[in-house]
Design a protein around this motif. Structure first.
Motif, PDB file in Angstrom:
ATOM      1  N   HIS A  32       0.927  -1.673  -0.484  1.00 41.00           N
ATOM      2  CA  HIS A  32      -0.020   0.086   0.061  1.00 41.00           C
ATOM      3  C   HIS A  32       1.233   1.069   0.145  1.00 41.00           C
ATOM      4  CE1 HIS A  32      -2.539  -3.413   1.436  1.00 41.00           C
ATOM      5  NE2 HIS A  32      -3.637  -2.495   0.609  1.00 41.00           N
ATOM      6  N   GLN A 155      -4.114   7.295   9.661  1.00 35.34           N
ATOM      7  CA  GLN A 155      -5.082   5.383   9.604  1.00 35.34           C
ATOM      8  C   GLN A 155      -6.100   5.403   8.355  1.00 35.34           C
ATOM      9  OE1 GLN A 155      -5.585   3.402  13.118  1.00 35.34           O
ATOM     10  NE2 GLN A 155      -4.673   1.814  12.423  1.00 35.34           N
ATOM     11  N   SER A 156      -5.529   4.596   7.947  1.00 37.57           N
ATOM     12  CA  SER A 156      -4.401   4.127   7.999  1.00 37.57           C
ATOM     13  C   SER A 156      -3.308   4.217   6.733  1.00 37.57           C
ATOM     14  CB  SER A 156      -5.003   2.625   7.051  1.00 37.57           C
ATOM     15  OG  SER A 156      -5.836   1.876   8.116  1.00 37.57           O
ATOM     16  N   PRO A 169       3.472   1.774   7.605  1.00 29.98           N
ATOM     17  CA  PRO A 169       3.729   1.668   8.857  1.00 29.98           C
ATOM     18  C   PRO A 169       4.974   1.150   9.451  1.00 29.98           C
ATOM     19  CG  PRO A 169       2.864   0.124   8.343  1.00 29.98           C
ATOM     20  CD  PRO A 169       2.785   1.480   7.330  1.00 29.98           C
ATOM     21  N   TYR A 213       1.698   7.135  10.017  1.00 38.56           N
ATOM     22  CA  TYR A 213       0.059   7.704  10.322  1.00 38.56           C
ATOM     23  C   TYR A 213      -0.520   7.795  11.939  1.00 38.56           C
ATOM     24  CZ  TYR A 213      -0.321   2.868  13.019  1.00 38.56           C
ATOM     25  OH  TYR A 213       0.121   2.308  14.540  1.00 38.56           O
ATOM     26  N   TRP A 324      -0.197  -2.928   6.487  1.00 39.12           N
ATOM     27  CA  TRP A 324      -1.974  -3.456   7.213  1.00 39.12           C
ATOM     28  C   TRP A 324      -2.286  -4.797   6.879  1.00 39.12           C
ATOM     29  CZ3 TRP A 324      -2.658   0.502   9.915  1.00 39.12           C
ATOM     30  CH2 TRP A 324      -2.488   1.639   9.544  1.00 39.12           C
ATOM     31  N   PHE A 327      -1.779  -6.100  10.792  1.00 40.19           N
ATOM     32  CA  PHE A 327      -3.149  -4.981  11.604  1.00 40.19           C
ATOM     33  C   PHE A 327      -3.773  -6.089  12.738  1.00 40.19           C
ATOM     34  CE2 PHE A 327      -7.149  -2.605  11.734  1.00 40.19           C
ATOM     35  CZ  PHE A 327      -7.752  -1.399  12.927  1.00 40.19           C
ATOM     36  N   ASN A 330      -1.486  -4.592  15.735  1.00 37.08           N
ATOM     37  CA  ASN A 330      -1.864  -3.813  16.425  1.00 37.08           C
ATOM     38  C   ASN A 330      -3.255  -3.892  17.392  1.00 37.08           C
ATOM     39  OD1 ASN A 330      -0.316  -2.131  14.811  1.00 37.08           O
ATOM     40  ND2 ASN A 330      -1.227  -0.485  14.696  1.00 37.08           N
ATOM     41  N   PRO A 385      -6.806  -1.141   2.740  1.00 41.05           N
ATOM     42  CA  PRO A 385      -7.155  -1.729   4.301  1.00 41.05           C
ATOM     43  C   PRO A 385      -7.363  -1.384   4.885  1.00 41.05           C
ATOM     44  CG  PRO A 385      -4.587  -0.161   3.702  1.00 41.05           C
ATOM     45  CD  PRO A 385      -5.579   0.074   2.498  1.00 41.05           C
ATOM     46  N   ASP A 386      -9.042  -0.266   4.301  1.00 45.34           N
ATOM     47  CA  ASP A 386      -9.763  -0.771   5.293  1.00 45.34           C
ATOM     48  C   ASP A 386     -10.823  -1.499   4.770  1.00 45.34           C
ATOM     49  OD1 ASP A 386      -8.606   1.679   6.594  1.00 45.34           O
ATOM     50  OD2 ASP A 386      -9.977   2.911   5.629  1.00 45.34           O
ATOM     51  N   PHE A 389     -11.156  -4.057   7.335  1.00 40.32           N
ATOM     52  CA  PHE A 389     -11.404  -3.384   9.217  1.00 40.32           C
ATOM     53  C   PHE A 389     -12.987  -4.797   9.001  1.00 40.32           C
ATOM     54  CE2 PHE A 389     -13.297  -1.203  11.627  1.00 40.32           C
ATOM     55  CZ  PHE A 389     -12.940  -0.433  12.760  1.00 40.32           C
TER      56      PHE A 389
END
Ligand code: BES
Ligand code: ZN
Length: 609
Positions: A32, A155-156, A169, A213, A324, A327, A330, A385-386, A389
């Motif tokens: 990304h 973010q992201s 990141p 981010y 990501w 993720f 995190n 990336p989202d 989620f």
């Protein structure tokens, strides 16, 4: 003496840097980002921005300090919807640069040719109205209604729409900033505050290396209230007292977290309560958590969110997901750590209750996800990336760690966790790095866990711990009684917590009639609730069961609140119940929502149709 001390510090710092130069950490590939940090790497950003609220633009320069690992290679940055005006050496001499082809939702590479001795570059630019990181609010979108407001969300991969950087990141940088804004407004950032300079600009500096981010800025009519020596809260004047009361336990949370995870390394821990259009519940910007005002319930019942954002000071900010796809490192760690903080402050029952509710939400969501979205080490090729989620990285991730804790025993597991944060402090790591640690330090645990099933397969493994709690069992009994026809007013609900009410509302059957909705509202006053979680759950029921008396409250809520977690279920229910009404309401409100929310909601309420 002072001089000698600073000399010594300087020498020590230079020695560290020299060591750093000789062995640069290889950064894993991030699909990304266009950047190529193993060739030329940004190590520090120095921002100088003016905020123009009338034009809704930030304008100025950023100076980037560079490490050059491949002397032939250009510097490649990520930019998205930025207007680049000039790229020069810090002396002002122009450099050759070029913007590459734009990739949808990802932006474009900015490639800068460097002279053989260049160790820094300066970029002059301004943001544009298409940029997604900055949300500019009109005064009427704030609590006080007096001044405009700006906040950023990195973010992201949105930082690239307000700062040209290596927006991955895996790259960590320090930063400083100078921010000019209109008189009467205060600027705050995810950094140490250095006050105002002689020209009235706000100055900031963060000496700990962070992923881009986490660079964040907010500017508005702000007041500060101290909560303890190192903790405090920022909010608009009309909100500050309520915010300070709600967040009074913050210092105790930091102390609990330090006992569990090791020293808090960021200096201050402050929060800012933003206007209600903030698309998230919270964002863990270092030294300054950004939070939605919808956590101000008046009874501290929603402060798990503070425990969560605070826990990111270890999991996420100190030890960061390298890409990501990692993720869950995190959010799964943070959800686990949040629960440990909650347990230490408010007891096992409260923590277990939150966990049981989370598992319920995960199981409901698993029915709607595609298999790839259910995998902890998420295969994101071809996705933003989202798109990854969901509750999976959060709750499945936390359950994986809880299972490891169960196998290791709490004492051994806690020692492992502290070692993990210590060993990887200020590093960005992958899922594999974590698994390697586990195999080395807790080989028996690693051997017993089906690591491949947990991290590389969809679904929730059968050995996921499932806590039980008396307080939720008590709710289930009352739900059964209600189903048997006991009137709501006669149910045993005295002293119920927010979490118990959520359980109760989520258990209401599909067959619930309008008459039953009326009786529930008469007995419990849900439509009037000042608790955003309870209200949102109730409004969703009201839509599903056609309960008209909640309409005005629903419309007010959709007008004011921009938190995606609430908007998504409400609009989803609206579309199902009455697509025309959903579209009409969405059309009225869309301009007030953050692009993070609209990019999700546009797909739910097809606006074009
Ligand atoms: N870091 C996240 C928010 C986030 C995730 C922003 C992914 C952009 C992309 C934050 O820590 C978070 O998880 N917030 C939650 C609250 C929490 C209590 C689960 C939220 O906003 O709902
Ligand atoms: Zn989080």
């Amino acid at each position: 003496m002072r001089f000698l001390l600073s000399m010594l510090l300087f020498l020590a710092a230079s020695a560290c840097q020299a060591a750093h130069h000789s062995a640069p950490r290889t950064i894993v590939r991030d699909i990304h980002s266009f950047s190529q940090p193993n060739r030329v790497r940004v190590t520090h950003a120095s921002l100088d921005l003016a905020l123009d609220f009338a034009a809704r633009e930030a304008r100025g320069t950023v100076e980037l300090a560079l490490e050059r690992h491949d002397p032939e290679a250009p510097l490649v940055l990520d930019v998205h919807d930025l207007a680049i005006e000039a790229v020069t050496q810090t002396s002002g001499t122009p450099l050759v640069w070029d913007l590459g082809r734009e990739v949808e939702r990802q932006g474009q590479p900015l490639t800068i040719q460097l002279g053989s001795r260049d160790r820094s570059v300066r970029i002059r630019y301004h943001t544009t109205s298409r940029g997604e990181a900055m949300q500019w609010l009109a005064p009427e979108q704030t609590a006080d209604g007096a001044e405009p407001y700006l906040f950023t969300q990195g973010q992201s991969i949105l930082t690239r729409s307000w700062i040209p950087l290596q927006d991955t990141p895996g790259v960590r940088i320090t930063y400083d900033a100078r921010v000019r804004c209109p008189d009467g407004l205060t600027a705050v950032m995810s950094a140490e505050r250095l006050g105002r300079d002689s020209l009235g600009a706000w100055r900031f500096r963060l000496d700990h290396p962070i992923p881009p981010y986490l660079i964040a800025l907010a500017c508005g009519r702000l007041e500060f209230r101290a909560l303890s020596e190192r903790c405090g809260v920022w909010a608009e004047p009309s909100v500050i007292a309520r915010a300070a009361a709600e967040l009074a336990d913050t210092e105790r949370m930091v102390q609990a977290a330090e006992k569990l995870f090791g020293p808090y390394r960021w200096g201050r821990y402050d929060l800012i309560v933003l206007p209600p259009s903030f698309p998230f519940g919270g964002m863990e910007n270092p030294t300054l958590t950004f939070a939605t005002p919808t956590i101000l319930a008046g009874d501290k019942s929603l402060v798990a969110l503070v425990a969560h954002e605070l826990a990111h000071s270890w999991s996420g900010n100190l030890v960061t997901n390298a890409t990501w796809s990692d993720f869950w490192l995190n959010e799964g760690f943070t959800t686990y750590c949040e629960n440990r903080i909650m347990e230490m402050l408010y007891g096992r029952e409260r923590a277990a209750t939150e966990r049981v509710l989370e598992i319920g939400e995960l199981e409901k969501e698993l029915e709607t996800l595609e298999p790839w979205q259910e995998i902890l080490r998420t295969p994101l090729a071809g996705h933003h990336p989202d798109d990854g989620f969901s509750n999976v990285p959060y709750t499945k991730g936390a359950l994986f760690l809880s299972r490891a804790e169960e196998l290791a025993g709490r004492e051994r597991w806690d020692a492992f966790l502290r070692g993990y944060f210590e060993r990887h402090a200020f590093q960005s790591i992958t899922t594999q790095d974590f698994l390697d640690d586990l195999a080395r330090d807790l080989p028996d645990v690693h051997g017993t866990l089906d690591v491949e099933l947990w991290t590389a397969q969809p679904g929730l493994p059968a050995d996921a711990p499932r806590p039980e709690t008396a307080s939720l069992a008590a709710v289930d009994e009352q739900v059964a009684a209600w189903s048997d026809g006991i009137p709501p007013g006669d149910l045993g609900t005295r002293g119920w917590s927010t979490q118990q009410w959520l359980r109760f509302l989520r258990a209401m059957p599909e067959s619930t009639s309008v008459q039953q909705m009326v009786a529930l509202d008469e007995a419990f006053g849900f439509t009037r609730s000042g608790n955003s979680e309870i209200l949102c759950q109730w409004l969703e029921l009201a839509i599903r069961h056609g309960y008209g008396p909640a309409d005005a409250r629903l419309e007010g809520f959709l007008r004011e609140v921009g938190r995606r977690k609430f908007l998504r279920p409400l609009y989803t229910a609206l579309v199902k119940a009455n697509p025309e009404r959903a579209k009409a309401l969405y059309r009225q409100n869309r301009a007030r929502y953050h692009s993070i929310a609209t990019s999700t909601l546009d797909g739910i309420v097809s606006v074009s149709g």
